[in-house]
Design a protein around this motif. Structure first.
Motif, short mmCIF file in Angstrom:
data_model
loop_
_atom_site.label_atom_id
_atom_site.label_comp_id
_atom_site.label_asym_id
_atom_site.label_seq_id
_atom_site.Cartn_x
_atom_site.Cartn_y
_atom_site.Cartn_z
N LEU A 30 0.81 -1.22 0.00
CA LEU A 30 0.00 0.00 0.00
C LEU A 30 0.84 1.27 0.00
N ARG A 35 5.71 -0.47 -3.37
CA ARG A 35 4.85 -1.48 -3.97
C ARG A 35 5.56 -2.28 -5.07
N GLU A 47 -4.86 -5.36 -2.38
CA GLU A 47 -5.72 -4.24 -2.77
C GLU A 47 -7.20 -4.63 -2.73
N ALA A 50 -8.17 -4.67 0.95
CA ALA A 50 -8.28 -3.31 1.48
C ALA A 50 -9.55 -2.63 1.00
N PRO A 57 -5.71 4.67 4.83
CA PRO A 57 -4.45 4.86 5.54
C PRO A 57 -4.57 5.91 6.64
#
Length: 343
Positions: A30, A35, A47, A50, A57
């Motif tokens: 992230l 990355r 991803e 998330a 974040p």
């Protein structure tokens, strides 16, 4: 009536658990800077996890841990000037590639620039890009004393204390003057930019040097109060009232050139039959005015992108020393310039 307590925010550990990977793997996946260390397959899994969990974040926690907020500030002097949106686009493209957020402030009054920078300092921005520099600008002293990481764009610091990305103002004016001389003009005047701004000085010096190269002098020079259409109209009117009209006018920017159009039209003079006019910037729609404006095209988006790239080099400690990057302009010939009328 009872209410359920608000759900706690999704953490990086929650994402790691859902993706079936280690917390450090999620952290790298992230992070725009890290990355590339993760395989495409793992990136996809992280991803998706998330996004499914609604992870956001925690920038405050990240700032405490790394000492960086992943934000930069940008100061522009007039957001309505068509020069600055493409510069901002270039800055934002560079910032987005690194996961940085950009704060943009429109500083019309130079006296507000320092309070704005102090506010940005309090917000702990990682660096700033300034498009507001004037000659002998006290803001440059403040930036240096405060230890801020900063880069100038579109205007350079004449002392060379801060890195900058600019276009070649003197070459730009040489291109315009050479074009007019090539058409046969002898009486070439200049509507100059404000002389407290580096671009105003640089372009005036460029016109004067280009004319000297042709063993000529400026027919007349009038300084504009600002880089605006209104100021251009006032300056052009003053030029006409000062004596015989020039054959051609090199304007410090496109807005000033449009103001010159206004004043010439009111005086019953035609462009280019009576007076040729050139601009500078090639802002949107100047090819649609009557007549379409001959002007200098600048790589505005690249100016912004290069300035941001230099800033991130400074932030990462990779810059060797303050330097000025100069980008090349080009002449765009349209219908506002032509051979002088026979007298």
């Amino acid at each position: 009536m009872s209410t359920s307590p608000p759900s706690s925010p999704v953490t990086i550990r929650d994402v790691a658990r859902a993706a079936g990977v280690h917390v450090s793997t999620v952290s790298r996946a992230l992070s725009p800077e890290k990355r590339s260390l993760i395989s495409d397959e793992v990136l996809r899994v992280v991803e998706e996890a998330a996004q499914r969990l609604g992870y956001r974040p925690n920038r405050a926690a990240s700032a405490l841990r790394t000492g960086r907020t992943h934000t930069i500030g940008v100061l522009v002097p007039d957001i309505t000037n068509a020069v600055f949106p493409p510069i901002l686009q270039g800055i934002e493209a560079s910032a987005a590639a690194r996961g940085y957020f950009v704060f943009v402030t429109n500083v019309v009054d130079p006296a507000l620039a320092r309070p704005v920078l102090e506010r940005m300092l309090a917000q702990r921005v990682d660096g700033v890009i300034l498009a507001t520099a004037t000659r002998d600008d006290p803001l440059v002293d403040f930036v240096a004393r405060a230890g801020m990481t900063a880069v100038l764009v579109n205007r350079a610091d004449e002392t060379g204390r801060l890195p900058a990305v600019v276009s070649d103002d003197r070459l730009a004016m040489k291109l315009a003057v050479d074009h007019l001389v090539g058409l046969g003009h002898k009486r070439i005047a200049h509507l100059a930019g404000p002389q407290n701004i580096p671009t105003g000085v640089g372009r005036r010096l460029g016109v004067e040097q280009a004319l000297r190269d042709h063993r000529m002098k400026p027919f007349r020079v009038v300084e504009c109060a600002s880089y605006s259409r209104e100021a251009g109209a006032v300056a052009m009117q003053q030029m006409l009232e000062a004596g015989p009209a020039p054959q051609a006018v090199v304007c410090c920017n496109d807005l000033v050139a449009l103001g010159a159009y206004d004043a010439l039209r009111r005086a019953g003079l035609r462009v280019p039959k009576d007076i040729s006019v050139t601009g500078h910037n090639d802002m949107p729609l100047v090819d649609m005015v009557d007549p379409p404006l001959t002007t200098i095209r600048l790589p505005h988006r690249e100016l912004g992108w290069r300035a941001a790239e230099m800033l991130f080099e400074e932030i990462d400690g990779r810059a060797m020393s303050a330097s000025t990057v100069v980008l090349r302009p080009e002449l765009v010939v349209r219908k506002s310039t032509g051979a002088p009328a026979a007298r």
